[in-house]
Design a protein around this motif. Structure first.
Motif, PDB file in Angstrom:
ATOM      1  N   PRO A   1      98.384 -43.772 -13.346  1.00  0.00           N
ATOM      2  CA  PRO A   1      97.108 -43.806 -12.678  1.00  0.00           C
ATOM      3  C   PRO A   1      97.322 -44.136 -11.096  1.00  0.00           C
ATOM      4  N   LEU A   2      98.281 -44.750 -10.625  1.00  0.00           N
ATOM      5  CA  LEU A   2      98.797 -44.823  -9.405  1.00  0.00           C
ATOM      6  C   LEU A   2      98.874 -43.560  -8.665  1.00  0.00           C
ATOM      7  N   TYR A   3      99.763 -42.945  -9.244  1.00  0.00           N
ATOM      8  CA  TYR A   3     100.151 -41.467  -8.437  1.00  0.00           C
ATOM      9  C   TYR A   3      98.934 -40.383  -8.489  1.00  0.00           C
TER      10      TYR A   3
ATOM     11  N   ASP B   1     105.571 -41.447 -14.892  1.00  0.00           N
ATOM     12  CA  ASP B   1     105.510 -39.950 -14.335  1.00  0.00           C
ATOM     13  C   ASP B   1     104.681 -39.768 -13.100  1.00  0.00           C
ATOM     14  N   VAL B   2     105.221 -39.320 -12.147  1.00  0.00           N
ATOM     15  CA  VAL B   2     104.355 -38.783 -10.984  1.00  0.00           C
ATOM     16  C   VAL B   2     103.676 -37.609 -10.895  1.00  0.00           C
ATOM     17  N   LYS B   3     103.701 -36.792 -12.007  1.00  0.00           N
ATOM     18  CA  LYS B   3     102.895 -35.322 -12.101  1.00  0.00           C
ATOM     19  C   LYS B   3     102.862 -35.337 -13.354  1.00  0.00           C
ATOM     20  N   GLY B   4     101.814 -34.065 -13.665  1.00  0.00           N
ATOM     21  CA  GLY B   4     101.904 -33.676 -15.031  1.00  0.00           C
ATOM     22  C   GLY B   4     100.835 -34.369 -16.020  1.00  0.00           C
ATOM     23  N   PRO B   5     100.880 -34.116 -17.303  1.00  0.00           N
ATOM     24  CA  PRO B   5      99.741 -34.718 -18.401  1.00  0.00           C
ATOM     25  C   PRO B   5      99.793 -36.317 -18.304  1.00  0.00           C
TER      26      PRO B   5
ATOM     27  N   ASP C   1     101.177 -31.397  -5.893  1.00  0.00           N
ATOM     28  CA  ASP C   1     102.035 -32.128  -6.654  1.00  0.00           C
ATOM     29  C   ASP C   1     103.095 -32.933  -6.051  1.00  0.00           C
ATOM     30  N   ILE C   2     103.808 -33.952  -6.545  1.00  0.00           N
ATOM     31  CA  ILE C   2     104.695 -34.489  -5.992  1.00  0.00           C
ATOM     32  C   ILE C   2     106.195 -33.568  -6.220  1.00  0.00           C
ATOM     33  N   GLU C   3     106.777 -33.116  -5.206  1.00  0.00           N
ATOM     34  CA  GLU C   3     107.791 -32.083  -5.209  1.00  0.00           C
ATOM     35  C   GLU C   3     109.196 -32.538  -5.714  1.00  0.00           C
ATOM     36  N   TRP C   4     109.451 -33.903  -5.495  1.00  0.00           N
ATOM     37  CA  TRP C   4     110.775 -34.228  -5.741  1.00  0.00           C
ATOM     38  C   TRP C   4     111.007 -35.710  -5.832  1.00  0.00           C
ATOM     39  N   ASN C   5     112.004 -36.218  -6.102  1.00  0.00           N
ATOM     40  CA  ASN C   5     112.357 -37.824  -5.885  1.00  0.00           C
ATOM     41  C   ASN C   5     112.282 -38.152  -4.298  1.00  0.00           C
ATOM     42  N   PHE C   6     111.872 -39.224  -4.133  1.00  0.00           N
ATOM     43  CA  PHE C   6     111.900 -39.892  -2.883  1.00  0.00           C
ATOM     44  C   PHE C   6     110.319 -39.393  -1.922  1.00  0.00           C
ATOM     45  N   ALA C   7     109.628 -38.734  -2.748  1.00  0.00           N
ATOM     46  CA  ALA C   7     108.296 -38.752  -1.702  1.00  0.00           C
ATOM     47  C   ALA C   7     107.725 -40.036  -1.429  1.00  0.00           C
ATOM     48  N   LYS C   8     107.063 -40.104  -0.309  1.00  0.00           N
ATOM     49  CA  LYS C   8     106.630 -41.382   0.226  1.00  0.00           C
ATOM     50  C   LYS C   8     105.370 -41.501   0.592  1.00  0.00           C
TER      51      LYS C   8
END
Length: 158
Positions: A104-106, A96-100, A121-128
Motif C-alpha cells: 500500500p505504501l508504494y 513488493d513495489v509493483k505488480g499485484p 511503475d518502479i523501474e529498478w532498485n533504489f528508486a527514491k
C-alpha cells in the motif's frame, strides 16, 4: 488517507505506521543488497548522517522484484547493511513495489507523485521518493540518481 496512516513492518518484525515520521522530511527508497546500485546505501547513509538532526528520515524498503537481487531474510539484510554500509537509518521488511502484490505504501507513492515526476511503475532498485514535512510527495528520482544529487532538494525542505 494520508501517507502517515499506512501500516508498515520494521525489519525487526514490528508493525507500525508512518505516523512515527510525521513532521519529518522523508526519503523513501526501495533497496537491494546484491545490485549494481547497492553502493547507494553509502550515499544514503551520508545524507542521513548529515541531515537527520535537522529532520531527515531515510526509510529503506528491501525488495526482491528486480532480478532476485534481495534474496535474503530480514535478519540477513539488516546484517548486510550494518556490516557493509554502517546503515543506521530505518529499514523495513521486504515488500513488493509493483505488480499485484504491491505494498500500500508504494501504491500511495505512485498515485500521489506530482507531475512531471510520475514515471509509471518502479523501474529498478533504489528508486527514491522525497516527501515533505506535511506528507506530500514532492519528487520522484530514478534508480540511478545518486543520493548526493538529492542534497539540494532535501535542504530546501528541511
Amino acid at each position: 488517507m494520508s501517507i502517515y496512516a499506512i501500516e508498515v513492518r520494521t525489519i525487526d518484525g514490528q508493525t507500525t505506521t508512518l505516523e512515527t515520521y510525521k513532521d519529518k522530511v522523508l526519503l523513501i527508497v526501495n533497496t537491494a543488497s546484491a545490485c549494481g546500485l547497492t553502493p547507494h546505501y553509502a550515499g544514503l547513509q551520508q545524507l542521513y548522517d548529515t541531515y537527520q538532526e535537522q529532520g531527515l528520515e531515510i526509510l529503506g524498503f528491501p525488495c526482491n522484484q528486480f532480478a532476485g537481487q534481495e534474496p535474503g531474510s530480514e535478519e540477513e539484510i539488516k546484517q548486510f547493511c550494518e556490516l557493509n554500509y554502517k546503515v543506521t537509518f530505518p529499514l523495513f521488511s521486504k515488500i513488493d513495489v509493483k505488480g499485484p502484490q504491491i505494498h500500500p505504501l508504494y501504491a500511495y507513492l505512485l498515485e500521489h507523485t506530482p507531475a512531471p515526476y510520475q514515471n509509471g511503475d518502479i523501474e529498478w532498485n533504489f528508486a527514491k521518493f522525497l516527501v515533505d514535512r506535511e506528507g506530500h510527495i514532492v519528487k520522484r528520482f530514478g534508480a540511478r540518481t545518486e543520493p548526493a544529487s538529492l542534497e539540494q532538494d532535501i535542504k530546501q525542505l528541511l
